[in-house]
Design a protein around this motif. Structure first.
Motif, short mmCIF file in Angstrom:
data_model
loop_
_atom_site.label_atom_id
_atom_site.label_comp_id
_atom_site.label_asym_id
_atom_site.label_seq_id
_atom_site.Cartn_x
_atom_site.Cartn_y
_atom_site.Cartn_z
N SER A 178 0.64 -2.86 8.98
CA SER A 178 1.84 -2.03 8.87
C SER A 178 2.89 -2.68 9.74
O SER A 178 2.65 -2.93 10.94
N THR A 182 3.34 -0.84 4.61
CA THR A 182 1.95 -1.28 4.75
C THR A 182 1.63 -2.23 3.61
O THR A 182 1.80 -1.87 2.43
N SER A 218 -1.32 -5.14 1.96
CA SER A 218 -2.74 -5.47 1.89
C SER A 218 -2.89 -6.87 1.35
O SER A 218 -2.20 -7.24 0.38
N CYS A 219 -3.76 -7.68 1.96
CA CYS A 219 -4.04 -9.05 1.51
C CYS A 219 -5.40 -9.03 0.85
O CYS A 219 -6.42 -8.85 1.53
N ASP A 220 -5.45 -9.20 -0.46
CA ASP A 220 -6.70 -9.10 -1.21
C ASP A 220 -7.18 -10.48 -1.63
O ASP A 220 -6.43 -11.27 -2.21
N ARG A 267 -6.64 -7.29 7.45
CA ARG A 267 -6.42 -7.35 6.00
C ARG A 267 -5.25 -6.47 5.59
O ARG A 267 -4.44 -6.84 4.75
N THR A 268 -5.17 -5.27 6.21
CA THR A 268 -4.06 -4.36 5.94
C THR A 268 -3.21 -4.27 7.19
O THR A 268 -3.74 -4.01 8.28
N VAL A 276 0.84 -1.19 0.00
CA VAL A 276 0.00 0.00 0.00
C VAL A 276 0.88 1.24 0.00
O VAL A 276 0.73 2.14 -0.83
N TRP A 308 -0.25 -13.75 8.24
CA TRP A 308 0.86 -13.17 7.47
C TRP A 308 2.17 -13.89 7.82
O TRP A 308 2.37 -14.30 8.96
#
Length: 1160
Positions: free
Chosen positions: A347, A316, A318-320, A344-345, A303, A332
């Motif tokens: 840092s 940062t 993001s897992c989409d 989901r996001t 991100v 993660w």
């Protein structure tokens, strides 16, 4: 004999025979119909045999038969015929025929035969019951309720006769399905039954099985377990289930539900059920396909920031995951290690190690699919930190000049720049790599450094190189202003700019942020300042063509505020005040410096009522005179500059409401145990709701267990011997505006600690007219009502007093026995009570009462105008006798003593007493008395110190006579309007002050008074009405007129002699009269006719002379309610030891003019 025909004997016999037959021709033989066995019941089509019998004669040849009105062909005496096929009642009759006479019989009476329906057959399903399924065998039975000997049954299927002839049949499904009826045959009557209603036998399909996915629902994912159920809606007792996968039976499972695991269990599933009862099998279910679906795929993206990346930078990710949106938590990894973050996001800080780092993620969720496939790795390169370089735009500057510092870091993105001075002072932090000092000052001189800080990780580079800046100060300008801001419109403002060092300065004045000078002088003057002159002012010096510095520092900035010169007069409280309130007026200007405030009341041109250095004016305790219009204004300077006058403000000051404390009772002396009730009224505060407080002897009553704080209007307590005496006051506080009333005038309450007994007294009457007992409470006279008791002995402790039910419970304390009789002799006690709840005293001392039957020999006639006069008016009284007046003296009772001569200050002339100015002390009872002790009837004279009296007759008024009442006013004409009252109720309103009753009756006997709303009311006077049946005496003669009935000459003669003797006897005794003469001041009267009213007095003289008799008494007037006076009776010695009782105190008021009791 000529003309006569002879008749033979045979002819005569023939004639007689014919006459005999003709006499029986009307009585034909009667036929009778009967049924030849067997008897009923009868069914449609049955054959029956009927017989027609005729008792007389035997040669009947033919018979006529009828069914209802239809003829039957058969002619015999016995016939066999078929009954109709319809159900109902049928009438059969017959008659006979012969050749000889009588040739016909009478028709028989009707024989009624009822044809009833034959028994009805019913098709009954024996087993099994509906519904019916293929392959089943159904048993049917033909039931006919009546009779049991049906030897043959006929069955029909779809209206076609069947070969079955038994009572029950068995059919097989599905071929035997159809509509069935039946009937029965028997050898006896009835031979056939009615055909049954149809019963339909139809084939129902077996229940259908359905494969249901219990959980989870489609789509299905690898590693999931899927639960299937075989649902069959009908019936619940399926004991075995058969499952098929891809059309192959699953032999290991026979339960209603199965669980399969994916991906191995994927395929097409069907099922069916088995039960022990019918239907035994269900239909095969439709197929359900179970297949697995691939899991969603996760993708990692960066991100921010987008690089380059340094050790410790915060990055940062993001897992989409495209499918679904409710993924949580996320897992993660950096390399093979999990990161402790689940959103989901995320840092996270980059590692301190430089190089490539791999990041992956996968998602999970509570619902299906519960996880995703792990993402492909995302690579991030970490590089080492760069070193910054610092540069200055100038090394040396003057104050107010600008200088720029530049910090260079490569690459330049993702940094924040930090600036320091002399290694200690942090100057600031910025997103750009430059730092500008716009107007340098001396303190800006020193060593400068910079370093970079990553925006993503807060990590920083090392310090840059050192850069030194030299700053020289400019001279300072100083600004002063007179007067100080704020200033008023119209005032003159002077501002001065001074620079102490260097020379050759020119000055420039600036306003606000504008760099355009508004003046070039050292002193900047604004005359008659206006609102447009408001703003911020400052100055600066300049030198042209000379050495540095060429400018000075800017002066201090002053803000010039211009305000309206009209002050605002405000009051932070209501303008309606009560006396004693404090009030503070404030004169708001927004300016205080150097001002003097002037305060005005009434008019602006008047001298100020006050002058203050501050902007407020206070009155600590306002008076009514402090009310009015107020203004203010202010002034300052020399000469004085005055502001405008303020707005006006009206202060209204009214008297503070006055609290008034009252007792509910009309007495202030209380005994222990009595209830005291106080009430607080707020005079002048009727339109407010008040809370109340009570005080005793100056101390507020609150917090004490005996005196709880009272907020109500009424305050009640029970007195005790040791306390409660004192002065009670109250005051109120308005619940709407919290204003307090003045404290009330004290109400003094005295608690009597001694005994509280009743004192009683009595009067003994020798006239047998009336007797009065009186009762009073020692040391207290107000508010008591009394009960009387009679005892058989003198001491009350010897027996229980018996309450006299006819005793009056009025407030007067007297009990009248009227007429008094010998039976009233006895011992009496009394008891008093008052208050609410009732408080009772102890019993009084016993009081004996003796009643005798002796009447006085004296008679009296009273001549007077009226018995009510005003104080200071003349009054004259005299005694007159029919014979000789010698020895007749006036007697009276005023106050508490009997007088034997004229009152003090009066003039005495013979038997006349007079005064030119009567006083209220002259009020009392007056009578005449002879030397021998004979007394006239008394007269009650009231000398009134008010403004209104009632003129009314002194003596009783005879029924039918007119009565005139007049209302007279002190020092006013009497023809002013007046209200006349009877027994306290308004009777009549007169515009002339006079009321006339044309013909008075007994109902008019009452207490009368008159009143005027502006002048007050008169005392009450009792009007007595005498009946016309009584005898009367004239004002100058006491002759008695006797009417006799002449029974005989002897009786008449004796009666005349008796009357003469009586007349001479009464004349020899003589009589006397009390005469009242009164001439009102400033007013005449036409009351001369009143003297004639003295004739009504004769009713007093009715002479029942029987001494000592219990039944001898003189009649009294009928009394109304509340007819007793309230004053304690008084006794005094008279001649020969007589005791006189004041009649207007004890007797009924109707007896005031008539009776006087004495005791020998």
């Amino acid at each position: 004999m000529a003309g006569h025909t002879d008749v033979s004997p045979l002819g005569l016999l023939l004639v007689l025979s014919l006459c005999s037959y003709s006499g029986r021709a009307a009585d034909l033989p009667t036929a009778t119909v009967s049924v030849v066995p067997p008897q009923g019941p009868y069914y449609p089509g049955d054959k029956i045999t009927l017989r027609c019998d005729i008792a007389e004669y035997g040669s009947w040849e033919t018979y006529d038969w009828h069914r209802n009105t239809d003829g039957i062909p058969d002619k015999g005496s016995q016939i066999t015929t078929s009954l109709p096929n319809r159900v109902g009642a049928y009438q059969f009759t017959c008659e006979g025929h012969r050749r000889n006479k009588p040739q016909n019989s009478q028709r028989s009476a009707s024989l009624s035969l009822s044809v009833q329906a034959p028994p009805t057959a019913t098709v009954v399903v024996v087993q099994p019951q509906s519904p019916f399924y293929p392959g089943e065998r159904i048993t049917l039975r033909c039931d006919i309720a009546e009779y049991s000997d049906w030897h043959e049954y006929v069955w029909y299927k779809d209206n076609q006769i069947s070969r079955e002839n038994s009572e029950t049949i068995i059919i097989s499904l599905p071929d035997g399905a159809g509509q069935y009826t039946c009937g029965g045959h028997r050898r006896d009557r009835p031979t056939n039954s009615q055909r049954s209603d149809p019963v339909t036998i139809s084939v129902s399909a077996p229940p259908t099985a359905t494969v249901v996915v219990v959980q989870p629902q489609s789509p299905f994912y690898p590693e999931e377990r899927v639960t299937l159920s075989c649902d069959i809606a009908e019936y619940s007792d399926w004991h075995e289930y058969v499952w098929y996968k891809d059309n192959n039976q699953i032999s290991s499972v026979n339960s209603e539900t199965i669980i399969i695991s994916l991906p191995d269990g994927a395929g097409q599933y069907t099922c069916e059920g088995h039960r022990r009862d019918r239907p035994i099998n269900s239909q095969h279910s439709g197929p359900v396909t179970i297949s697995d679906t691939a899991l969603p795929t996760a993708t990692v993206s960066v991100v921010s920031p987008q690089g380059p990346y340094y050790p410790g930078d915060e990055i940062t990710f993001s897992c989409d995951i495209v499918e679904h949106r409710d993924w949580y938590p996320y897992y993660w990894k950096r390399g093979l290690n999990y990161i402790d973050k689940y959103s989901r996001t995320i840092s996270t800080a980059l590692p301190d190690q430089t190089g490539q780092h791999q990041y992956t993620c996968e998602g999970s969720r509570s619902s299906r699919p519960q996880k995703s496939q792990r993402s492909a790795p995302r690579s991030v390169m970490v590089t080492a930190m760069p070193v910054p370089t610092l540069k200055l735009s100038m090394d040396t500057v003057y104050t107010e000049e600008a200088v720029t510092l530049t910090c260079d870091i490569q690459p330049s993105n993702g940094w924040r720049y930090v600036w320091t001075l002399n290694d200690l002072r942090l100057l600031g932090e910025s997103d750009t790599n430059t730092y500008t000092i716009d107007r340098a000052i001396v303190s800006d001189q020193g060593q400068y450094k910079c370093y970079g800080r990553r925006t993503s990780s807060k990590r920083q580079t090392g310090y840059s190189n050192t850069a030194y800046l030299t700053v020289q100060a400019l001279p300072t300008a100083t600004l002063t202003v007179v007067p100080q801001s704020p200033v008023f419109t119209g005032e003159t403002v002077a501002m001065t700019c001074v620079i102490e060092s260097h020379w050759g300065w020119t000055y420039k004045w600036y306003k606000g942020s504008s760099r355009v000078p508004v003046s070039g002088r050292k002193i900047f003057i604004i005359t008659s300042v206006a609102e447009s002159d408001e703003g911020q002012y400052w100055c600066q010096g300049e030198r042209r063509g000379g050495p540095t510095p060429t400018t000075s520092q800017s002066s201090n900035r002053i803000t010039l505020d211009v305000t309206e010169s009209k002050p605002k007069l405000v009051l932070n409280q209501k303008t309606s005040l009560l006396t004693g309130d404090s009030v503070t007026l404030k004169c708001e200007l927004g300016v205080r410096s150097g001002l003097v405030f002037y305060w005005y009341r009434g008019t602006q041109t008047s001298d100020p009522v006050a002058q203050t250095d501050g902007d407020s004016y206070s009155i600590r305790s306002v008076r009514v005179s402090d009310g009015g219009q107020y203004w203010c204004r202010a002034g300052r300077g020399d000469p004085v500059y005055y502001t405008q006058y303020s707005n006006q403000m009206l202060l209204t000051v009214t008297e503070r409401p006055k609290a008034v404390a009252t007792l509910r009772s009309n007495w202030t002396v209380f005994f222990s145990g009595e209830t005291v009730s106080l009430k607080c009224h707020i005079m002048g505060g009727e339109h407010s709701t008040w809370s109340y407080s009570w005080s005793c002897n100056g101390h507020q009553i609150r917090g004490h267990r005996t005196y709880p704080y009272k907020s109500s209007q009424e305050y009640s307590f029970i007195v005790s011997p040791s306390s409660h005496s004192g002065n009670y006051t109250c005051k109120g506080e308005s619940q709407s505006d919290w204003e307090k009333s003045d404290e009330s005038t004290p109400v003094t309450i005295v608690v009597f600690n001694g005994e509280h007994k009743c004192l009683s007294d009595c009067t003994i009457f020798i006239w047998s007219i009336a007797s009065c007992l009186s009762c009073e409470v020692e040391k207290s006279s107000a508010g008591w009502i009394f009960d009387w008791f009679k005892m058989s002995s003198y001491k009350p402790e010897d027996n229980s007093p018996q309450k006299l039910l006819d005793s009056s419970r009025g407030a007067g304390g007297s009990y009248t026995l009227s007429p008094a009789a010998l039976r009233h002799t006895g011992v009496y006690v009394c008891r008093a009570e008052r208050g609410q709840p009732a408080y009772q005293t102890e019993f009084s001392q016993p009081q004996p009462l003796l009643v005798t039957g002796v009447s006085p020999n004296a008679s009296v006639i009273i001549h007077s105008n009226w018995t009510q006069i005003f104080t200071y008016e003349p009054l004259s009284l005299s005694c007159e006798a029919r014979g000789n007046s010698t020895g007749r003296r006036l007697r009276w009772i005023t106050g508490w003593t009997e007088q034997r001569r004229c009152p003090s200050g009066w003039t005495e002339a013979g038997s006349t007493c007079s005064t030119s100015s009567a006083s209220s002390f002259d009020s009392g009872v007056y009578w005449c008395q002879s030397e021998s002790g004979e007394q006239s009837n008394p007269v009650n004279i009231t000398v009134h110190d008010g403004n209104v009296i009632l003129e009314s007759p002194v003596h009783p008024v005879t029924e039918g006579d007119p009565l005139t009442l007049r209302c007279r006013y002190r020092r006013q004409p009497s023809n002013i309007s007046a209200d006349f009252h009877k027994d306290g109720t308004l009777l009549h309103t007169s515009s002339t002050g006079e009321m006339t009753i044309p013909a008075i009756s007994k109902s008019h006997q009452a207490l009368y008074k008159c009143s005027n709303p502006e002048r007050g009311e008169s005392p009450e006077s009792w009007i007595t009405v005498m009946r016309t049946t009584r005898g009367s005496y004239s004002g100058s003669s006491t002759s008695m007129v006797a009417v006799g009935v002449v029974v005989g000459l002897v009786i008449a003669f004796a009666l005349v002699i008796l009357l003469v003797l009586l007349y001479r006897k009464r004349k020899s005794r003589g009589s006397f009269t009390l005469k009242l003469d009164h001439q009102p001041q400033q007013q005449s009267t036409n009351q001369s006719s009143v003297q004639g009213q003295g004739t009504n007095q004769s009713s007093v003289q009715s002479t029942n002379q029987s001494s000592g008799s219990d039944s001898v008494y003189m009649p009294l007037q009928t009394k109304n309610a509340d007819v007793y006076d309230t004053i304690t009776p008084v006794y005094m010695p008279l001649q020969r030891g007589w005791c006189l009782h004041i009649p207007h105190i004890c007797l009924e008021k109707s007896a005031f003019p008539h009776y006087m009791g004495v005791l020998l």
